[in-house]
Design a protein around this motif. Structure first.
Motif, mmCIF file in Angstrom:
data_model
loop_
_atom_site.group_PDB
_atom_site.id
_atom_site.type_symbol
_atom_site.label_atom_id
_atom_site.label_comp_id
_atom_site.label_asym_id
_atom_site.label_seq_id
_atom_site.Cartn_x
_atom_site.Cartn_y
_atom_site.Cartn_z
ATOM 1 N N ILE A 10 0.852 -1.198 0.000
ATOM 2 C CA ILE A 10 0.000 0.000 0.000
ATOM 3 C C ILE A 10 0.886 1.246 0.000
ATOM 4 N N GLU A 11 1.904 1.239 0.827
ATOM 5 C CA GLU A 11 2.835 2.374 0.865
ATOM 6 C C GLU A 11 3.504 2.573 -0.492
ATOM 7 N N GLN A 12 3.892 1.471 -1.118
ATOM 8 C CA GLN A 12 4.528 1.547 -2.434
ATOM 9 C C GLN A 12 3.571 2.134 -3.465
ATOM 10 N N CYS A 13 2.339 1.679 -3.369
ATOM 11 C CA CYS A 13 1.321 2.097 -4.329
ATOM 12 C C CYS A 13 1.012 3.590 -4.178
ATOM 13 N N PHE A 27 -3.557 8.292 -9.080
ATOM 14 C CA PHE A 27 -3.805 6.918 -8.636
ATOM 15 C C PHE A 27 -2.610 6.025 -8.958
ATOM 16 N N GLY A 28 -2.391 5.049 -8.108
ATOM 17 C CA GLY A 28 -1.385 4.032 -8.391
ATOM 18 C C GLY A 28 -2.028 2.667 -8.333
ATOM 19 N N ALA A 29 -1.462 1.713 -9.039
ATOM 20 C CA ALA A 29 -1.962 0.337 -8.988
ATOM 21 C C ALA A 29 -0.796 -0.630 -9.112
ATOM 22 N N LEU A 30 -0.867 -1.718 -8.372
ATOM 23 C CA LEU A 30 0.150 -2.762 -8.436
ATOM 24 C C LEU A 30 -0.521 -4.098 -8.681
ATOM 25 N N ASP A 42 3.400 -2.607 -12.352
ATOM 26 C CA ASP A 42 2.789 -1.425 -11.744
ATOM 27 C C ASP A 42 2.233 -0.489 -12.807
ATOM 28 N N GLY A 43 1.489 0.496 -12.350
ATOM 29 C CA GLY A 43 0.913 1.466 -13.262
ATOM 30 C C GLY A 43 0.337 2.635 -12.478
ATOM 31 N N TYR A 44 0.224 3.740 -13.136
ATOM 32 C CA TYR A 44 -0.422 4.906 -12.528
ATOM 33 C C TYR A 44 -1.209 5.618 -13.617
#
Ligand code: ZN
Ligand code: ZN
Length: 160
Positions: A10-13, A27-30, A42-44
């Motif tokens: 979650i912290e990474q995201c 937004f971030g997604a892993l 990963d992606g944002y």
């Protein structure tokens, strides 16, 4: 996947989301491998790869056009979940059986992609996405949706 690993992801995201050039919301997604506790991709969110007018810059095209969250999804940036799945397709990373962690509720279009990519669980940093979302769609199609605490969407109050 252990609670400890999820916390770290979650912290990474949330850190990854900062890479977004979207002036409206980042937004971030892993994509996670739940058995090996690792990040697969990963992606944002943001504008088209290589530049374009869909997103980025001083103001958001969606705001300029007065488009409400959850509507007219063709206007605006590529979503983080969409980018994760496209990155997987481009690099040959399997999505089947993976989990996706995202810093806001997926929209209906991303929910469709998640479902057909064979992703089995969505962990949402809750309250990140203020519009009509795809959570019901995901649940109806057998995908587990889990909500975890996280920073709320500041736009929630003035979204009409
Ligand atoms: Zn944007
Ligand atoms: Zn989306």
């Amino acid at each position: 996947m252990k609670e400890k690993h999820i916390r770290i992801r979650i912290e990474q995201c949330l850190a990854l989301a900062k890479a977004s050039n979207c002036p409206r919301r980042k937004f971030g997604a892993l994509l996670l491998d739940p058995e090996r506790n690792v990040v697969l991709m990963d992606g944002y969110n943001g504008g088209p790869r290589g530049g374009g007018h869909l997103c980025g810059g001083e103001s958001c095209l969606r705001d300029d056009l007065g488009i409400r969250s959850g509507q007219r999804m063709e206007v605006g940036c590529h979503h983080a979940e969409m980018n994760v799945i496209c990155n997987c397709a481009a690099s040959g990373v399997p999505t089947k059986g993976g989990w996706i962690l995202v810093t806001g509720e997926p929209c209906v279009l991303c929910a469709k992609l998640i479902h057909h990519a064979g992703i089995t669980k969505v962990i949402v940093v809750g309250g990140g996405y203020a519009g009509e979302n795809g959570v019901r769609y995901l649940r109806e199609h057998g995908i587990g949706v889990e909500s975890v605490e996280g920073p709320q969407d500041e736009r929630t109050v003035d979204l009409t």
